[in-house]
Design a protein around this motif. Structure first.
Motif, PDB file in Angstrom:
ATOM      1  N   ASP A   1       2.175   4.323   2.770  1.00 14.71           N
ATOM      2  CA  ASP A   1       1.858   4.021   4.165  1.00 14.71           C
ATOM      3  C   ASP A   1       2.915   4.553   5.118  1.00 14.71           C
ATOM      4  OD1 ASP A   1      -0.500   2.869   3.585  1.00 14.71           O
ATOM      5  OD2 ASP A   1       0.047   0.822   4.092  1.00 14.71           O
TER       6      ASP A   1
ATOM      7  N   THR B   1      -5.393  -6.171   0.457  1.00 14.99           N
ATOM      8  CA  THR B   1      -5.326  -4.873  -0.221  1.00 14.99           C
ATOM      9  C   THR B   1      -6.637  -4.559  -0.934  1.00 14.99           C
ATOM     10  OG1 THR B   1      -2.938  -5.129  -0.535  1.00 14.99           O
ATOM     11  CG2 THR B   1      -4.058  -3.506  -1.919  1.00 14.99           C
TER      12      THR B   1
ATOM     13  N   MET C   1       0.850  -1.193   0.000  1.00 16.69           N
ATOM     14  CA  MET C   1       0.000   0.000   0.000  1.00 16.69           C
ATOM     15  C   MET C   1       0.887   1.245   0.000  1.00 16.69           C
ATOM     16  SD  MET C   1      -2.854  -1.342   2.710  1.00 16.69           S
ATOM     17  CE  MET C   1      -3.564  -2.974   2.433  1.00 16.69           C
TER      18      MET C   1
ATOM     19  N   PRO D   1       9.196  -3.790   4.137  1.00 14.96           N
ATOM     20  CA  PRO D   1       8.226  -4.841   3.808  1.00 14.96           C
ATOM     21  C   PRO D   1       8.905  -6.177   3.583  1.00 14.96           C
ATOM     22  CG  PRO D   1       7.857  -2.875   2.484  1.00 14.96           C
ATOM     23  CD  PRO D   1       9.168  -2.679   3.176  1.00 14.96           C
TER      24      PRO D   1
ATOM     25  N   HIS E   1       1.205  -7.611   6.272  1.00 13.56           N
ATOM     26  CA  HIS E   1       0.943  -8.509   5.141  1.00 13.56           C
ATOM     27  C   HIS E   1       0.727  -7.676   3.881  1.00 13.56           C
ATOM     28  CE1 HIS E   1       0.559 -11.878   7.924  1.00 13.56           C
ATOM     29  NE2 HIS E   1      -0.258 -11.131   8.643  1.00 13.56           N
ATOM     30  N   GLN E   2       1.738  -6.927   3.492  1.00 17.54           N
ATOM     31  CA  GLN E   2       1.589  -6.001   2.375  1.00 17.54           C
ATOM     32  C   GLN E   2       1.494  -6.703   1.021  1.00 17.54           C
ATOM     33  OE1 GLN E   2       3.918  -2.297   2.628  1.00 17.54           O
ATOM     34  NE2 GLN E   2       4.610  -2.970   4.639  1.00 17.54           N
ATOM     35  N   ASP E   3       1.873  -7.997   0.968  1.00 17.89           N
ATOM     36  CA  ASP E   3       1.777  -8.742  -0.284  1.00 17.89           C
ATOM     37  C   ASP E   3       0.461  -9.492  -0.422  1.00 17.89           C
ATOM     38  OD1 ASP E   3       4.298  -7.913  -1.049  1.00 17.89           O
ATOM     39  OD2 ASP E   3       5.303  -9.609  -0.098  1.00 17.89           O
TER      40      ASP E   3
ATOM     41  N   VAL F   1       6.261  -1.499   7.809  1.00 18.64           N
ATOM     42  CA  VAL F   1       6.032  -0.704   6.600  1.00 18.64           C
ATOM     43  C   VAL F   1       7.326  -0.100   6.063  1.00 18.64           C
ATOM     44  CG1 VAL F   1       3.628  -0.201   7.139  1.00 18.64           C
ATOM     45  CG2 VAL F   1       5.406   1.358   7.951  1.00 18.64           C
TER      46      VAL F   1
ATOM     47  N   ALA G   1      -2.675  -5.061   7.630  1.00 16.19           N
ATOM     48  CA  ALA G   1      -2.225  -4.629   6.309  1.00 16.19           C
ATOM     49  C   ALA G   1      -0.740  -4.290   6.309  1.00 16.19           C
ATOM     50  CB  ALA G   1      -3.040  -3.429   5.837  1.00 16.19           C
ATOM     51  N   GLY G   2      -0.253  -3.722   7.407  1.00 13.97           N
ATOM     52  CA  GLY G   2       1.161  -3.389   7.489  1.00 13.97           C
ATOM     53  C   GLY G   2       2.057  -4.605   7.517  1.00 13.97           C
TER      54      GLY G   2
END
Length: 274
Positions: A4, A191, A1, A89, A184-186, A86, A181-182
């Motif tokens: 971030d 997302t 994302m 990543p 598991h950015q992939d 973040v 989300a931070g």
């Protein structure tokens, strides 16, 4: 994302006044909080380095620098871990989300006859539940897509009746989703969930822009059940090892409380089908 890291650092700079960290404030500032050069000075890095970091153009940053920035910005433990996530990543392949729970976990849920209990994945989707949780939330009557806690909170109009303290529940949901989300950015589906909620809910967009970060490991949730009435439910969450980031969530009403009595009646009602 994208963005971030910069959004997070800017939001945390804005909440700290210069006087709180021993700096003089000369006149009115264009924006609240610390300036970037002040954070850089206090963290012991060059201004150019910090600016590039906040803009996402910096090189791989060390633990020492991140820890220094966390100290300056007075991050709590969850925010500190989020900053590391973040800023750097994970490049390795993500573990796949397990769509089903193990039979042993389901047996554990079913054995909790007096407490609502359920299992969620890392996208806050409910995967399994026991009979009392079903009586409280009605999972078996819901379409699979409706078992997403974030979607239920923000896209189901009935959620505002279900949660008397909807604003608090909504803020808590977004803050926890930020943590997930931070880390598991992939995760493309995670997302996509954030994107869907951003498009469909103005409340979600506003709360997401606040960039609050908080794990919901325990707490109290209040529900207005159509049959049982108002339920006050303390809860605890436990990670299930080896199951693709699944979490066991158990609601633990105080013994002898009005909520416990109402749950007992609700459980009896659900069992008999009355």
């Amino acid at each position: 994302m994208d963005g971030d890291l910069g959004d997070f650092l800017r939001s945390r700079r804005a909440r700290i006044q210069p006087e709180e960290v021993g700096l003089a404030s000369h006149g009115r500032r264009r924006v609240p909080g610390l300036r970037r050069e002040e954070v850089a000075q206090l963290a012991g890095v060059s201004v150019d380095y910090y600016i590039r970091l906040e803009q996402g153009r910096g090189p791989s940053v060390s633990d020492a620098v991140l820890d220094a920035i966390a100290r300056v910005l007075r991050l709590d433990e969850t925010e500190h871990a989020y900053l590391h996530a973040v800023a750097r990543p994970r490049r390795q392949a993500e573990r796949p989300v397990t769509p089903r729970v193990r039979p042993g976990v389901q047996a554990l849920l079913d054995g909790m006859e007096r407490t609502p209990a359920l299992v969620m994945d890392r996208r806050m989707t409910v995967l399994a539940w026991n009979a009392l949780a079903n009586a409280v939330f009605g999972f078996s009557d819901s379409a699979p897509g409706a078992r997403s806690m974030p979607r239920q909170v923000f896209l189901d109009p009935a959620a505002r009746d279900l949660y008397p303290e909807w604003q608090a529940v909504a803020a808590q949901t977004v803050a926890h989703l930020r943590v997930l989300a931070g880390h598991h950015q992939d995760d493309r589906e995670l997302t996509s969930l954030v994107g869907e909620l951003s498009l469909k809910s103005e409340d979600f967009r506003r709360l997401w822009a606040d960039h609050q970060v908080k794990e919901c490991a325990y707490g109290v949730k209040r529900l207005r059940h159509p049959v049982a009435g108002l339920l006050t439910l303390p809860y605890e969450s436990l990670a299930l090892p080896g199951d693709g980031d699944q979490t066991l969530l158990v609601y633990t009403p105080e013994r002898g409380s009005e909520t416990a009595e109402r749950l007992a009646l609700l459980g009896s009602w659900a069992t008999t089908g009355a």
